[in-house]
Scaffold this motif. Structure first.
Motif, PDB file in Angstrom:
ATOM      1  N   GLN A 122       0.853  -1.185   0.000  1.00 25.25           N
ATOM      2  CA  GLN A 122       0.000   0.000   0.000  1.00 25.25           C
ATOM      3  C   GLN A 122       0.889   1.236   0.000  1.00 25.25           C
ATOM      4  OE1 GLN A 122      -3.414   0.617   0.066  1.00 25.25           O
ATOM      5  NE2 GLN A 122      -3.851  -1.557  -0.297  1.00 25.25           N
ATOM      6  N   ILE A 123       0.684   2.121  -0.975  1.00 23.46           N
ATOM      7  CA  ILE A 123       1.408   3.402  -0.991  1.00 23.46           C
ATOM      8  C   ILE A 123       0.665   4.368  -0.085  1.00 23.46           C
ATOM      9  CG2 ILE A 123       2.150   5.349  -2.400  1.00 23.46           C
ATOM     10  CD1 ILE A 123       2.381   3.492  -4.775  1.00 23.46           C
ATOM     11  N   VAL A 124       1.379   4.919   0.913  1.00 19.66           N
ATOM     12  CA  VAL A 124       0.763   5.868   1.843  1.00 19.66           C
ATOM     13  C   VAL A 124       0.858   7.285   1.303  1.00 19.66           C
ATOM     14  CG1 VAL A 124       0.811   6.784   4.197  1.00 19.66           C
ATOM     15  CG2 VAL A 124       1.283   4.352   3.781  1.00 19.66           C
ATOM     16  N   GLU A 125       2.073   7.687   0.939  1.00 17.06           N
ATOM     17  CA  GLU A 125       2.272   9.038   0.418  1.00 17.06           C
ATOM     18  C   GLU A 125       3.655   9.131  -0.197  1.00 17.06           C
ATOM     19  OE1 GLU A 125       2.014  11.614   3.778  1.00 17.06           O
ATOM     20  OE2 GLU A 125       3.807  10.808   4.748  1.00 17.06           O
TER      21      GLU A 125
ATOM     22  N   ILE B  11       5.356   3.425   2.374  1.00 12.52           N
ATOM     23  CA  ILE B  11       4.483   2.296   2.073  1.00 12.52           C
ATOM     24  C   ILE B  11       4.200   1.504   3.335  1.00 12.52           C
ATOM     25  CG2 ILE B  11       5.470   2.122  -0.257  1.00 12.52           C
ATOM     26  CD1 ILE B  11       6.920  -0.462   0.759  1.00 12.52           C
ATOM     27  N   THR B  12       3.171   0.659   3.253  1.00 14.70           N
ATOM     28  CA  THR B  12       2.915  -0.350   4.287  1.00 14.70           C
ATOM     29  C   THR B  12       2.865  -1.705   3.589  1.00 14.70           C
ATOM     30  OG1 THR B  12       0.507  -0.104   4.103  1.00 14.70           O
ATOM     31  CG2 THR B  12       1.633   1.259   5.753  1.00 14.70           C
ATOM     32  N   PHE B  13       3.333  -2.715   4.299  1.00 11.23           N
ATOM     33  CA  PHE B  13       3.353  -4.051   3.724  1.00 11.23           C
ATOM     34  C   PHE B  13       3.179  -5.059   4.846  1.00 11.23           C
ATOM     35  CE2 PHE B  13       7.596  -2.900   4.915  1.00 11.23           C
ATOM     36  CZ  PHE B  13       8.160  -4.046   5.441  1.00 11.23           C
ATOM     37  N   SER B  14       2.931  -6.287   4.477  1.00 12.77           N
ATOM     38  CA  SER B  14       2.707  -7.352   5.452  1.00 12.77           C
ATOM     39  C   SER B  14       4.058  -7.902   5.902  1.00 12.77           C
ATOM     40  CB  SER B  14       1.855  -8.458   4.831  1.00 12.77           C
ATOM     41  OG  SER B  14       1.634  -9.498   5.775  1.00 12.77           O
ATOM     42  N   GLY B  15       4.354  -7.728   7.186  1.00 13.26           N
ATOM     43  CA  GLY B  15       5.618  -8.191   7.735  1.00 13.26           C
ATOM     44  C   GLY B  15       5.508  -9.586   8.304  1.00 13.26           C
TER      45      GLY B  15
ATOM     46  N   LYS C 204       1.861  -8.919  10.259  1.00 15.05           N
ATOM     47  CA  LYS C 204       1.758  -7.608  10.894  1.00 15.05           C
ATOM     48  C   LYS C 204       2.064  -6.516   9.888  1.00 15.05           C
ATOM     49  CE  LYS C 204       3.663  -4.883  14.691  1.00 15.05           C
ATOM     50  NZ  LYS C 204       4.645  -4.856  15.804  1.00 15.05           N
ATOM     51  N   ALA C 205       1.206  -5.488   9.861  1.00 16.64           N
ATOM     52  CA  ALA C 205       1.415  -4.368   8.952  1.00 16.64           C
ATOM     53  C   ALA C 205       2.650  -3.580   9.383  1.00 16.64           C
ATOM     54  CB  ALA C 205       0.192  -3.464   8.925  1.00 16.64           C
ATOM     55  N   THR C 206       3.581  -3.386   8.458  1.00 18.92           N
ATOM     56  CA  THR C 206       4.843  -2.702   8.734  1.00 18.92           C
ATOM     57  C   THR C 206       4.981  -1.519   7.799  1.00 18.92           C
ATOM     58  OG1 THR C 206       5.823  -4.814   9.354  1.00 18.92           O
ATOM     59  CG2 THR C 206       7.338  -2.982   8.943  1.00 18.92           C
ATOM     60  N   THR C 207       5.489  -0.408   8.318  1.00 15.73           N
ATOM     61  CA  THR C 207       5.652   0.812   7.528  1.00 15.73           C
ATOM     62  C   THR C 207       7.114   1.006   7.188  1.00 15.73           C
ATOM     63  OG1 THR C 207       3.751   1.847   8.597  1.00 15.73           O
ATOM     64  CG2 THR C 207       5.297   3.315   7.478  1.00 15.73           C
ATOM     65  N   GLY C 208       7.390   1.418   5.946  1.00 19.11           N
ATOM     66  CA  GLY C 208       8.754   1.676   5.520  1.00 19.11           C
ATOM     67  C   GLY C 208       8.758   2.564   4.287  1.00 19.11           C
ATOM     68  N   TYR C 209       9.930   2.619   3.639  1.00 20.45           N
ATOM     69  CA  TYR C 209      10.077   3.484   2.466  1.00 20.45           C
ATOM     70  C   TYR C 209      10.733   2.687   1.337  1.00 20.45           C
ATOM     71  CZ  TYR C 209       9.020   7.346   5.603  1.00 20.45           C
ATOM     72  OH  TYR C 209       8.402   8.195   6.494  1.00 20.45           O
ATOM     73  N   MET C 210      10.248   2.970   0.083  1.00 15.49           N
ATOM     74  CA  MET C 210      10.783   2.288  -1.095  1.00 15.49           C
ATOM     75  C   MET C 210      10.841   3.277  -2.248  1.00 15.49           C
ATOM     76  SD  MET C 210       9.289  -1.105  -3.050  1.00 15.49           S
ATOM     77  CE  MET C 210       9.464  -2.149  -1.596  1.00 15.49           C
ATOM     78  N   LYS C 211      11.811   3.068  -3.144  1.00 17.01           N
ATOM     79  CA  LYS C 211      11.935   3.929  -4.310  1.00 17.01           C
ATOM     80  C   LYS C 211      10.782   3.666  -5.279  1.00 17.01           C
ATOM     81  CE  LYS C 211      15.781   4.909  -6.165  1.00 17.01           C
ATOM     82  NZ  LYS C 211      17.087   4.830  -6.886  1.00 17.01           N
ATOM     83  N   GLY C 212      10.321   4.732  -5.932  1.00 11.53           N
ATOM     84  CA  GLY C 212       9.217   4.608  -6.867  1.00 11.53           C
ATOM     85  C   GLY C 212       9.572   3.812  -8.103  1.00 11.53           C
TER      86      GLY C 212
END
Length: 313
Positions: free
Chosen positions: A279-282, A291-295, A299-307
């Motif tokens: 899921q792209i957050v912003e 983004i958020t992803f399934s860890g 468990k939903a985990t928040t992090g950052y990824m390049k577009g």
């Protein structure tokens, strides 16, 4: 020689004697007879002579004892007065024979016996991470290595893979024996650290090898009938080009790293496989997205990824 008549005893004696020998002999006999008659007087005379001999010895002993007594009583004061240095006395404990000296009641505190466990500093909870899988080399690694001068030799500098999953190993020589292989885009062709290149999708990509001071580049073409075509990213995606909402990981090859912040300087939280739903957050700017992803454990985990590795679904 003339003869002298003694007026005491009436005997005559030679003038060679100063006194009458007959009178002296008579006195000596009288003294001996008096001693025999009066033993007490004899003992008194003998004791008198003995006393005359003992008296000087007693005087010497008395003086020595007096000196010793004075030393014992006033020795420390006299030594201090005449420049002597007093040695401090070490107190000696009275210990009754056959008994052990008592130990002091106090002792060092022992945490192991007190029933209280020593405190340990609180440590921050480590972020939950998925087992990290080999991920593609990021573009910054490739761009840095591409600036090195040429100087290594390859077994081939251009080849084509005609089916997805097909592989070819490139051999390198020259330089040091420690090499690093980097694919410009793992979404087209991935490469491991032995130089083995595997086709992932249709397209053309550069595969680079470096020993840290020199490099060599090989062009890899993937032309698989019916295969999907991937485009090699040339620049970070513009901020805001992706929309918030469901997305899928693309161009990831063996996986894409998720960071704790919007740059490669931040900690790696996990590796998300290619094709995974997120899921792209912003937008976080500079081509990065929150983004958020399934860890682990869902468990939903928040992090950052390049577009570059995201696509709205």
């Amino acid at each position: 020689m003339a003869m002298i008549h003694c007026p005491k005893c009436g005997e005559k004696y030679s003038d060679t004697y100063r006194e009458c020998p007959f009178c002296e002999e008579e006195e000596a006999l009288l003294d001996g007879e008096e001693i025999r008659r009066s033993p007490r007087r004899g003992r008194r005379a003998a004791h008198s002579r003995q006393f005359n001999l003992i008296t000087p010895t007693l005087i010497v002993l008395i003086l020595l004892m007096a000196g010793l007594l004075i030393y014992l009583l006033y020795g420390d004061k006299l030594s201090e007065k005449f420049g002597g240095e007093k040695t401090p006395e070490t107190p000696v404990e009275d210990v009754t024979p056959g008994t052990m000296p008592e130990e002091p009641d106090t002792q060092e505190p022992d945490d192991s016996q007190s029933g209280v466990m020593p405190e340990t500093p609180d440590e921050p909870d480590a972020p939950v991470q998925e087992p990290e899988q080999p991920a593609e080399q990021e573009s910054s690694d490739y761009e840095t290595a591409a600036k090195l001068p040429d100087g290594l030799s390859l077994s081939t500098k251009d080849f084509t893979l005609k089916s997805l999953g097909e592989s070819h190993t490139i051999r390198v020589s020259g330089g040091s024996s420690t090499y690093q292989w980097i694919s410009q885009d793992d979404g087209i062709a991935s490469v491991d650290q032995s130089g083995k290149v595997v086709a992932v999708s249709n397209g053309t990509v550069n595969v680079l090898v470096t020993d840290g001071s020199k490099k060599a580049v090989c062009i890899v073409r993937v032309n698989a009938p019916g295969g999907t075509t991937a485009t090699t990213p040339t620049a970070p995606a513009e901020s805001g080009s992706l929309k918030a909402g469901p997305a899928v990981v693309v161009n990831g090859g063996n996986g894409v790293r998720v960071r704790s912040g919007p740059s490669t300087d931040h900690e790696i939280l996990a590796t998300v496989p290619n094709g995974a739903d997120i899921q792209i957050v912003e937008s976080a700017g500079n081509g990065w997205y929150k983004i958020t992803f399934s860890g682990v454990g869902g468990k939903a985990t928040t992090g950052y990824m390049k577009g570059d590795f995201l696509k709205n679904s």
